[in-house]
Scaffold this motif. Structure first.
Motif, mmCIF file in Angstrom:
data_model
loop_
_atom_site.group_PDB
_atom_site.id
_atom_site.type_symbol
_atom_site.label_atom_id
_atom_site.label_comp_id
_atom_site.label_asym_id
_atom_site.label_seq_id
_atom_site.Cartn_x
_atom_site.Cartn_y
_atom_site.Cartn_z
ATOM 1 N N ILE A 148 -71.683 -20.895 -33.324
ATOM 2 C CA ILE A 148 -70.268 -21.025 -32.959
ATOM 3 C C ILE A 148 -69.821 -19.746 -32.262
ATOM 4 O O ILE A 148 -69.955 -18.643 -32.805
ATOM 5 C CB ILE A 148 -69.388 -21.295 -34.196
ATOM 6 C CG1 ILE A 148 -69.730 -22.647 -34.816
ATOM 7 C CG2 ILE A 148 -67.901 -21.219 -33.831
ATOM 8 C CD1 ILE A 148 -69.021 -22.917 -36.136
ATOM 9 N N ILE B 32 -60.653 -25.957 -35.939
ATOM 10 C CA ILE B 32 -60.309 -26.352 -34.579
ATOM 11 C C ILE B 32 -59.545 -27.668 -34.603
ATOM 12 O O ILE B 32 -59.664 -28.448 -35.537
ATOM 13 C CB ILE B 32 -61.551 -26.463 -33.678
ATOM 14 C CG1 ILE B 32 -62.526 -27.524 -34.207
ATOM 15 C CG2 ILE B 32 -62.246 -25.124 -33.535
ATOM 16 C CD1 ILE B 32 -63.628 -27.871 -33.237
ATOM 17 N N ASP C 32 -64.909 -25.949 -37.784
ATOM 18 C CA ASP C 32 -65.783 -25.982 -36.613
ATOM 19 C C ASP C 32 -67.225 -26.231 -37.057
ATOM 20 O O ASP C 32 -67.545 -26.185 -38.238
ATOM 21 C CB ASP C 32 -65.672 -24.659 -35.852
ATOM 22 C CG ASP C 32 -66.015 -24.805 -34.381
ATOM 23 O OD1 ASP C 32 -66.512 -25.873 -33.966
ATOM 24 O OD2 ASP C 32 -65.793 -23.828 -33.631
ATOM 25 N N ALA D 93 -66.845 -30.607 -37.422
ATOM 26 C CA ALA D 93 -66.159 -31.028 -36.195
ATOM 27 C C ALA D 93 -66.973 -32.099 -35.463
ATOM 28 O O ALA D 93 -66.418 -33.082 -34.963
ATOM 29 C CB ALA D 93 -65.927 -29.825 -35.286
#
Length: 98
Positions: free
Chosen positions: A8, A32, A43, A47
């Motif tokens: 990430i 997010i 995230d 996600a």
């Protein structure tokens, strides 16, 4: 033994256990907002899971301007993690940290 890398925003942290990676992503990185529906999610894996279980591929491609290769890569990541991870362990760890 496979090492799991975060990835990430260029994060190169690696983990021996996929559950440690997932906990790291959910706890150490900002959440997010889904560009399709506005839901805020951790995230990384969570996600990706949200995007592909809650929305169609077409919705994802439009919202994220993703190529077919990017969609396939995220689907592969999701599948690889789900084959290796104890999701319940991760959820329990995250619940305990709240």
């Amino acid at each position: 033994m496979t090492r799991w890398m975060c990835g990430i925003d260029g994060d190169t942290a690696t983990f021996d256990r996929v559950e440690d990676l997932m906990t790291h992503q959910a706890a150490e990185h900002d959440r997010i907002e889904c560009k399709v529906c506005g839901t805020v999610v951790p995230d990384g894996y969570f996600a990706i899971k949200h995007a592909f279980e809650e929305h169609s591929r077409a919705e994802y491609v439009r919202a994220y301007e993703a190529s077919a290769a990017e969609v396939r890569r995220r689907e592969e990541i999701k599948e690889e993690i789900e084959e290796a991870a104890d999701i319940r362990e991760v959820v329990n760890r995250l619940d305990e940290s709240r």
